[in-house]
Enzyme design. Structure first.
Site, mmCIF file in Angstrom:
data_model
loop_
_atom_site.group_PDB
_atom_site.id
_atom_site.type_symbol
_atom_site.label_atom_id
_atom_site.label_comp_id
_atom_site.label_asym_id
_atom_site.label_seq_id
_atom_site.Cartn_x
_atom_site.Cartn_y
_atom_site.Cartn_z
ATOM 1 C CG HIS B 83 99.851 82.029 -1.310
ATOM 2 N ND1 HIS B 83 100.367 82.298 0.102
ATOM 3 C CD2 HIS B 83 98.792 81.446 -1.356
ATOM 4 C CE1 HIS B 83 99.532 81.528 0.627
ATOM 5 N NE2 HIS B 83 98.533 80.678 -0.138
ATOM 6 C CB ILE B 90 102.645 89.147 -3.882
ATOM 7 C CG1 ILE B 90 103.903 89.404 -5.018
ATOM 8 C CG2 ILE B 90 103.300 88.160 -2.789
ATOM 9 C CD1 ILE B 90 105.040 90.343 -4.477
ATOM 10 C CB CYS B 91 98.149 86.525 -2.136
ATOM 11 S SG CYS B 91 96.824 86.124 -0.722
ATOM 12 C CG LEU B 92 103.814 87.829 2.115
ATOM 13 C CD1 LEU B 92 103.646 86.498 2.685
ATOM 14 C CD2 LEU B 92 105.111 88.254 1.599
ATOM 15 C CG PHE B 145 95.017 89.389 -1.056
ATOM 16 C CD1 PHE B 145 94.571 88.467 -2.381
ATOM 17 C CD2 PHE B 145 95.871 90.173 -1.357
ATOM 18 C CE1 PHE B 145 95.267 88.798 -3.467
ATOM 19 C CE2 PHE B 145 96.630 90.623 -2.367
ATOM 20 C CZ PHE B 145 96.184 89.983 -3.676
#
Lengths: 307, 152
Positions: B83, B90-92, B145
């Site tokens: 991620h 950052i994909c959170l 996202f």
């Protein structure tokens, strides 16, 4: 009243608003004044002029305008808000606090929950701080006068004792060496008494002793500041009303659980509010100092300006 | 209007102590902070490396989420994670506009990132990393996202 006059007043008000936005407060004041001559029954004309006069720091005239406006319209958030600022400026924090609280009440009970609440909250805190400052100044004055009375009592007692020793020495009741020893012992004891007295006063000053930390349960989890009007969510967590509303307007979810949460579902947390108030009363000086570290005041009031 | 006061309080709290593996590097203003994190347990993917995280705050923080990215320099690589794109993005979910909550803070975000790395077993980039890194011109906060996998 002829509608022509109302129309003319409306035109003048618009002109005044334009001047106000451009920062030409004197011109704005004049326009609102002319508008009032055309139509003296519109409460908004008075609050707008009060706002211009706030900028010009004509405090007494601000107060007159606000009172007039409130007379025309009771539920007058802006009227009370400007009134509070002027009262604060002329150093009447008790009146200012009561006006600010009225403005806050009107704001939170109005149908549209606006970000005004945060702004007015800040003013409420400023008024409380001003009130506390005066109380604290009196307390210090009182305390130091008691302290200085006691100090001068000790002083004269010491002088009397010294005089007595000198007397005894001069009549030959005690020898010269003994007299000088007693004198220096006496002076030493006197110094010690003074120091003890001052320490006792320092210890009895709660501001000196209190641990300078706001307990976590009084702190809003969003701003990290002590709460002034806490509201409780469905899951039992409390937040400052103004900040949780700001969040819910963006995202109608509980900040902790993410469950749907609507503004109408918030409930005041009265017991917690009292705990916060009590804590602030006891510790105001430094609690407010933390809150007060704000940079630009005008920008905070900006969104309340004329309409 | 909130950010200055809130960040001031976070800063003084962080200066009095941070969890193991998290270090405050730079916080000179209330716009941009740098923190270093490392993975404290024995995950072989991240051994001996320190990662640098940049936080960017809007004046409405914490009502608005901060923008958080990994930054790369000679001594700080971008960690491998399905991620985390190789440009540091950052994909959170908690950093996404809809996943953010104002009760999060800089420290809790760092802890989340730390545990996101700790629990990872795949030394790889997100699918389509090369393409994304080449073509992305958006700021992290403007990217929508899609969160495929809630468990990583």
């Amino acid at each position: 009243m002829p509608t022509g006059n109302e129309y003319a007043a409306e035109q003048l008000k618009t002109q005044g608003n334009t001047h106000f936005k451009n920062g030409e407060y004197e011109a704005a004041e004049t326009c609102y004044g002319q508008a009032i001559q055309k139509n003296s029954k519109n409460p908004l004309l008075f609050t707008n002029r009060a706002n211009a006069r706030l900028k010009l720091e004509k405090w007494q005239e601000v107060i007159d305008d606000c009172l007039k406006s409130i007379e025309l319209m009771r539920e007058n958030m802006k009227g009370f808000f400007y009134l509070a600022q002027a009262q604060l400026a002329i150093n009447h924090p008790n009146e200012a606090l009561s006006s600010a609280l009225t403005a806050y009440d009107l704001c939170t009970h109005s149908s549209q929950q606006t970000s005004n609440a945060a702004t007015i909250s800040a003013l409420v805190l400023k008024c409380k701080k001003a009130k506390w400052d005066i109380r604290e100044r009196d307390r210090l004055r009182r305390r130091s006068s008691l302290l200085s009375t006691l100090e001068s009592n000790l002083e004269s007692q010491c002088k009397r004792d010294l005089f007595e020793i000198t007397e005894q020495a001069s009549t030959g009741a005690i020898g010269a060496i003994e007299a000088s020893d007693s004198k220096s012992e006496l002076l030493k004891a006197h110094e010690q008494n003074l120091a003890d007295l001052r320490t006792a006063f320092a210890i009895s000053d709660p501001g000196n002793m209190a641990k300078r930390e706001v307990p976590d349960y009084l702190i809003d989890g969003i701003t990290f500041e002590i709460m002034h009007d806490p509201v409780v969510t469905k899951n039992g967590r409390s937040y400052e009303r103004a900040t949780i509303i700001e969040h819910l307007k963006r995202s109608p979810t509980d900040p902790l659980t993410r469950e749907p949460l609507r503004i109408e579902e918030l409930r005041p947390n009265i017991a917690l509010k009292e705990a916060c108030t009590e804590f602030m009363e006891a510790n105001s000086g430094w609690v407010y100092d933390c809150i007060d570290g704000e940079e630009d005041r005008d920008s905070r009031w900006a969104h309340l300006s004329s309409s | 209007m909130f950010a200055t006061k809130r960040l001031g309080k976070e800063l003084s709290k962080m200066q009095s102590g941070l969890p193991n593996g998290i270090e405050l590097i730079k916080a000179d203003d209330f716009k941009e902070w740098l923190l270093d994190i490392r993975v404290v347990d024995a995950n072989p993917i991240y051994q001996g490396e320190v990662y640098r995280i940049k936080f960017m705050f809007s004046p409405n923080y914490p009502i608005e989420a901060p923008e958080v990215v990994f930054v790369q320099d000679e001594s700080h690589p971008i960690p491998y994670h399905p991620h985390i794109y190789s440009n540091g993005i950052i994909c959170l979910d908690l950093l996404d506009r809809t996943g953010w909550s104002p009760v999060h803070n800089v420290e809790s975000v760092c802890i989340s990132l730390q545990s996101m790395l700790t629990g990872n077993t795949k030394k790889e980039r997100p699918p389509g990393d090369e393409n994304f890194v080449r073509s992305n011109t958006q700021r992290p906060r403007d990217i929508n996202f899609v969160f495929h996998d809630p468990h990583v």
